[in-house]
Design an enzyme around this catalytic site. Sequence first.
Site, PDB file in Angstrom:
ATOM      1  N   ARG A 278       0.546  -0.820  -0.248  1.00 15.60           N
ATOM      2  CA  ARG A 278      -0.737  -0.188   0.051  1.00 15.60           C
ATOM      3  C   ARG A 278       1.047   1.426   0.094  1.00 15.60           C
ATOM      4  NH1 ARG A 278      -3.593  -2.512  -1.458  1.00 15.60           N
ATOM      5  NH2 ARG A 278      -5.549  -3.023  -0.799  1.00 15.60           N
TER       6      ARG A 278
ATOM      7  N   HIS B 173      -1.702   0.632  -9.553  1.00 11.99           N
ATOM      8  CA  HIS B 173      -2.035  -0.216  -9.036  1.00 11.99           C
ATOM      9  C   HIS B 173      -2.678  -1.013  -9.417  1.00 11.99           C
ATOM     10  CE1 HIS B 173      -3.816  -0.831  -4.924  1.00 11.99           C
ATOM     11  NE2 HIS B 173      -3.883  -1.732  -5.193  1.00 11.99           N
TER      12      HIS B 173
HETATM   13  P1  NDP Z   1      -1.817 -11.857   4.584  1.00 13.94           P
HETATM   14  O1  NDP Z   1      -2.538 -10.815   5.499  1.00 13.94           O
HETATM   15  O2  NDP Z   1      -1.701 -12.584   4.043  1.00 13.94           O
HETATM   16  O3  NDP Z   1      -0.174 -11.278   5.383  1.00 13.94           O
HETATM   17  C1  NDP Z   1       0.429 -10.307   5.889  1.00 13.94           C
HETATM   18  C2  NDP Z   1       1.786 -10.347   6.865  1.00 13.94           C
HETATM   19  O4  NDP Z   1       2.894  -9.501   6.337  1.00 13.94           O
HETATM   20  C3  NDP Z   1       1.928 -11.187   6.992  1.00 13.94           C
HETATM   21  O5  NDP Z   1       3.291 -11.644   7.270  1.00 13.94           O
HETATM   22  C4  NDP Z   1       2.523 -10.911   9.004  1.00 13.94           C
HETATM   23  O6  NDP Z   1       3.034 -11.417   9.431  1.00 13.94           O
HETATM   24  C5  NDP Z   1       2.794  -9.768   7.922  1.00 13.94           C
HETATM   25  N1  NDP Z   1       2.750  -8.116   8.721  1.00 13.94           N
HETATM   26  C6  NDP Z   1       1.754  -7.783   9.202  1.00 13.94           C
HETATM   27  N2  NDP Z   1       1.835  -6.636   9.975  1.00 13.94           N
HETATM   28  C7  NDP Z   1       3.341  -6.771  10.117  1.00 13.94           C
HETATM   29  C8  NDP Z   1       4.088  -5.793  11.123  1.00 13.94           C
HETATM   30  N3  NDP Z   1       3.910  -5.041  11.716  1.00 13.94           N
HETATM   31  N4  NDP Z   1       5.344  -6.040  11.294  1.00 13.94           N
HETATM   32  C9  NDP Z   1       6.041  -7.046  10.242  1.00 13.94           C
HETATM   33  N5  NDP Z   1       4.649  -7.987   9.521  1.00 13.94           N
HETATM   34  C10 NDP Z   1       3.800  -8.026   9.225  1.00 13.94           C
HETATM   35  O7  NDP Z   1      -1.622 -10.242   3.493  1.00 13.94           O
HETATM   36  P2  NDP Z   1      -1.355 -10.847   1.993  1.00 13.94           P
HETATM   37  O8  NDP Z   1      -0.284 -11.209   2.144  1.00 13.94           O
HETATM   38  O9  NDP Z   1      -2.878 -11.211   1.313  1.00 13.94           O
HETATM   39  O10 NDP Z   1      -1.488  -9.146   0.685  1.00 13.94           O
HETATM   40  C11 NDP Z   1      -1.132  -9.065   1.352  1.00 13.94           C
HETATM   41  C12 NDP Z   1      -1.200  -6.880   1.202  1.00 13.94           C
HETATM   42  O11 NDP Z   1      -0.896  -6.746  -0.211  1.00 13.94           O
HETATM   43  C13 NDP Z   1      -2.483  -6.340   0.619  1.00 13.94           C
HETATM   44  O12 NDP Z   1      -3.112  -6.315   2.907  1.00 13.94           O
HETATM   45  C14 NDP Z   1      -2.809  -5.628   0.154  1.00 13.94           C
HETATM   46  O13 NDP Z   1      -2.531  -4.536   1.105  1.00 13.94           O
HETATM   47  C15 NDP Z   1      -1.428  -5.879  -0.601  1.00 13.94           C
HETATM   48  N6  NDP Z   1      -1.650  -5.650  -2.004  1.00 13.94           N
HETATM   49  C16 NDP Z   1      -2.005  -5.478  -3.589  1.00 13.94           C
HETATM   50  C17 NDP Z   1      -2.418  -5.950  -4.561  1.00 13.94           C
HETATM   51  C18 NDP Z   1      -2.034  -4.871  -5.331  1.00 13.94           C
HETATM   52  O14 NDP Z   1      -2.549  -5.210  -6.401  1.00 13.94           O
HETATM   53  N7  NDP Z   1      -1.020  -3.317  -5.432  1.00 13.94           N
HETATM   54  C19 NDP Z   1      -3.223  -6.531  -4.647  1.00 13.94           C
HETATM   55  C20 NDP Z   1      -3.686  -7.582  -3.441  1.00 13.94           C
HETATM   56  C21 NDP Z   1      -3.164  -7.181  -1.984  1.00 13.94           C
HETATM   57  P3  NDP Z   1       2.196 -12.463  10.023  1.00 13.94           P
HETATM   58  O15 NDP Z   1       2.433 -13.656   9.372  1.00 13.94           O
HETATM   59  O16 NDP Z   1       3.293 -12.714  11.252  1.00 13.94           O
HETATM   60  O17 NDP Z   1       0.587 -12.276  10.384  1.00 13.94           O
HETATM   61  C1  OXD Z   2      -6.137  -5.467  -2.964  1.00 11.51           C
HETATM   62  C2  OXD Z   2      -5.828  -4.848  -3.758  1.00 11.51           C
HETATM   63  O1  OXD Z   2      -5.500  -5.541  -1.974  1.00 11.51           O
HETATM   64  O2  OXD Z   2      -5.698  -4.746  -4.809  1.00 11.51           O
HETATM   65  O3  OXD Z   2      -7.021  -6.667  -3.498  1.00 11.51           O
HETATM   66  O4  OXD Z   2      -5.612  -3.579  -3.867  1.00 11.51           O
END
Ligand code: NDP
Ligand code: OXD
Length: 313
Positions: A228, A276
């Site tokens: 993000r 995005h």
């Molecule tokens: P998940 O919830 O599966 O994974 C999030 C990861 O971030 C986990 O490993 C988590 O740790 C880690 N995390 C969260 N908070 C912290 C912190 N404070 N310190 C360290 N690590 C942290 O999410 P996804 O992988 O499914 O998606 C990730 C992000 O990708 C989404 O939230 C979205 O913002 C973005 N996204 C962007 C898209 C785009 O087109 N640009 C499309 C889809 C998603 P833990 O495993 O220990 O909980």
């Molecule tokens: C998502 C994105 O969060 O597209 O899926 O950003």
Amino acid sequence: MSLLLAIQGWDRSAWADRLRRLAPDRTIRVWPDDEDLAGIRYALCWKPPEGLLARLPDLEVIFSLGAGVDALLGDPELPGKPLVRIVDPDLTGRMTEWVVLQVLMHHRMQRRYDESQRAKQWAPLDQPPAAAVGVGIMGLGVLGRAAAKALRSLGFKVSGWSASPKEIPDIACFHGTDGLVPFLTETDILVVLLPLTPDTEATIDYGLLSGLRRTNHMGGAVLINAGRGRLQVEEDILRALADGILAAASLDVFAEEPLPPSSPFWTHQKVTVTPHVAADSDPDTICREILRQIANYEAGRPLENVVDRRRGY
Ligand code: NDP
Ligand code: OXD
């Protein structure tokens, strides 16, 4: 009982057409065309207007049409109903493609070859193998893990950083505040796939970027962010590029989207901008997945991929 599509920023007619085709027996309402909000059990949302969901008296489940739920959780009036996010192989595969594309583009110095081509210069560069390059992935969730495995299979030295400890074969896993510095020290290319939460906002700042390894063939560290925009401090990225801490950046997400014409990122020689689109939500795939979840829910089975509101992702 009906379903509501509440979408801003995406083509809502494509979603409505697809949902109506896949669920002909259900009533599909579309915000803002349908004013009657009674009888809506399920809301399928992407950036709905603040306060809208609080006005649905019969709401049972909120479905995010994307993986990230920061926009929904940012609604101060969000009802306390289960909030389900997207976890889907199609979306995951798209993100893996985008991350691998960006990592390879920087590792293989493609931007420099583009310049040479325009200058009609036959100018080979020294090319180390992937095994000499550390790729560090912030966020080892659904998307981070998939990207990590794909990059590992290409031979990169892959590490990851998350909130809680992880064990993933052939990937060095770090976690928490204590794990951050050792994680950065081994990282030439930083891939950000964190969710936006109060804990992660503005994490990618000058201090963090300064901790990356820069003695590599790319002439500095590389930042790749598809998480993000508000994870990054944009003026700090520009400063790190100017100071040579960063050799390049690939950014798919920005604090303000669409990226305003005044942003220096548009024309920066060292920055690759995508709008995005790293991992689009495909209406057909996502509607099928949500209808599958609704069928399970109505059959008394538990919902999957319910967001933990305490953690914020
Ligand atoms: P998940 O919830 O599966 O994974 C999030 C990861 O971030 C986990 O490993 C988590 O740790 C880690 N995390 C969260 N908070 C912290 C912190 N404070 N310190 C360290 N690590 C942290 O999410 P996804 O992988 O499914 O998606 C990730 C992000 O990708 C989404 O939230 C979205 O913002 C973005 N996204 C962007 C898209 C785009 O087109 N640009 C499309 C889809 C998603 P833990 O495993 O220990 O909980
Ligand atoms: C998502 C994105 O969060 O597209 O899926 O950003």
